[in-house]
Design a protein around this motif. Sequence first.
Motif: not given
Length: 824
Positions: A641, A645, A652, A654-655, A673, A683, A687
């Motif tokens: 993670w 993140l 990353g 997610i971003n 994050w 964050a 997770q």
Amino acid sequence: MRSVRSFLPLLGCAIAAVMAAGTSAHAQGAKKREIIVWGIAMDANGKGQDAVIHEFERRHPDIKVRLLSMGAGNMDPQKLMTSIVGNVAPDIINQDRFTLSDWASRGAFRSLDDLIERDKNEPLSPKKEQYYPAAWSEAQYEGKIYGIPTGADDRLLYYNKKIFRESADKLRAAGCDPDRAPRTWPELIKYSRALTEWNSDGTLKRVGFAPNYGNAWLYIYAFENNASFMSADGRKCTLDTPPAEEALQFMVDGYDALKKDPQDSRSGYEVSKAFESGFLQKENDSFLLGKVAMKIDGNWILADPLGRYGLDLDFATAPPPVPEDRYNHKGRFANEKDQFITWIGGYSLCIPKGAKNPKDAWEYIKFATSTEGRVLQAKAQQAWEKHRGRFYVPGVSASSEANAVIFQQFRPADKKFADALKMHIDMMPVGRIRPATFVGQMLWNEHTTALETACLHKASPKDSLLSGQATVQRDLDAFYDRAQHPIVDLGILPKVFSALTLAAICALIIWFTRLRLGRLERNEAKWAYLFISPWVIGFLALTLGPMLASLFFSFTQYDVLNEARWVGFKNFADLFGADRDRIFKAFGNAVYLGGIGVPLGLFTGLSVALLLNTAAKGMRFYRTLFYIPAIVPTIASAVLWTWVLTPDANKGLINSYWTHTLTPWLGVAPPAWLQSADWSKNALIVQGIWGAGSGMLLWLAGLKGVSPTLYEASGIDGATPKQQFWKITFPQLSPIIFFNTVMGFIGAMQEFDRSYAMKPSSDGPIGPDNSMLTPVYVLFQNGFTFFKMGYASAIAWLIFAIIVALTFTQFRLAPKWVHYEAEK
């Protein structure tokens, strides 16, 4: 038969001869004395060290040298402390010189002054005049030498000449000379602003100069401004002084220059750290790829990554830029002889307390740190690098004599590498060192915390430094005032515990004999107590005993190696007094994780369970899929993670998705994050939700336990699904909700491993602005980094008391909403 009989004596003689030979060989092997060395890497980059060992063993055939890497110089303090206390310490430790004073103050290392004086006429024996004064001073504590310096490292400004040429027009427009590096702080910020490039969304594309990227820290800027972090007598911390404040303000300004829009509410430090989070190493090093135009870094990067992957990189070095008045010899720098300043560090070979073979250890240290030994090491390493087809750049030694010889013999053929190495060596005489003090590690942590706090605009440079200064000064005062507190005989602890245990056993026996039991009942009771006795003994020895010892230590000042001193309630007073802000911050973070993370985790787990509580096709597969995250080890999950993140959208996951969806749709920039004080705890919560499958099993079991007849009856009465959930499902699941809530809040108060693994930096704050600091982390730092066992024990009992209070409150409130099937 006769031939067999004649053969048996011969066979017996042969066996006797073999046994005699084995015994002789064993006797010869037993004559070899071992030297155990900790902290030296055993890898392909240590072939030079191997050659030194082999040559030493050739000259001393009765000695065998054994290496154990044990962290390769960055000695794990817990392992080192345990070895010394357990009387199994190695003979030699390769220790960071910066930490020598701390260990020496505890009596963990042996002073080498008597050995140096005894062997002063030997050619291999180390002599003070052979070493740079700063390196030799760093290995001293209270005037005594506790280690012989080995390698050394100092810092220079590295800059990409190709980027300078390509940005020549921008540099000239900013009033900068593209044909040279910046020399002063104002120039450095101008160069940085001109060389920095941004993407259309305001994120960084290239950094001109980030004040703390590389290896600079506040130390180098403070030293350049003639700041001193400790008084001359070592009794007062002077972290906050006008020169230090000016240096920290320069770092703040340097980071803020990296913002595309000066009106951006984010700090330049946060913007820079988000960009740095996507940096890789080795051949993808940011300086090699041109993502960073300038940085201050140490000489070790010449060998790797520059020597391995950057042979074609057009780079150069320059002294680190200094305050304008220092460069021009004006104001308070008018009489300053050194125009440029750097700071140095490195390692030393030390002999710990309790070493079994200090005599031979000293012989090895003399040879390994002699000019002859250092040249042999360089020669062997060069031959090995040539064998591997790699470019060789010798390291910088703490010995000025050895540096002169090694540079002459092993000077790199590539001019830019030779010039850089020569500049590193030439800067060594003007190198400054971090204060040689037993609070050095604490000072380092507080200096990095002050740096980040100021750069994040959470406090002014002055307030940030004052806060750190107060923390360090408290430890200094505790050390120098320790004579005011009486020494406690720790031998009384096992005696008192044994007496209490014996009294409890006697009371139990008396109570048992007075019970009115029949013969059969008494016999069964005896066997019952006999069967549970292993658990009772284990509980007393491994749980209750340590708890009582911890309670005792909470009233003492104790660092394991030295005697404990009774301080009464001082540790508890510090929790709510001098250290109040840090303690409240830690518990506040834990409350946030529990107050938001636990309900979200419960909601997610129950939602998944409701979805999976159907008879749809393939449901077993989906249940397994949702449960898999729960069996991933915590550290593995944290590492995963940390990557997911990463704020940099190019790395990353997610971003990256956020940048291509939410940002163009809603104009919302992705969060930083773990690099943001406002988002780091979120964050951890995200997770944690990913692993909600562990609670899913309990939810599914609870849902399966709800009788279908209840839903059928309510359906006949006209109940809606919403009413069925709140009137039937929720009450039936309330015991599970209660259990998960209790365990969730206990887990939040005990949070440690994820913060330890996911914090962005190994130095200073635990997360930006200590946003990931937890109570257990505070305990760990005090107990196993600073070895303040008494204070750590007080923290442990505070955590215990709060957990008990929370759990008790939950149990008191449970009857109002928790419903059990057995209740009438």
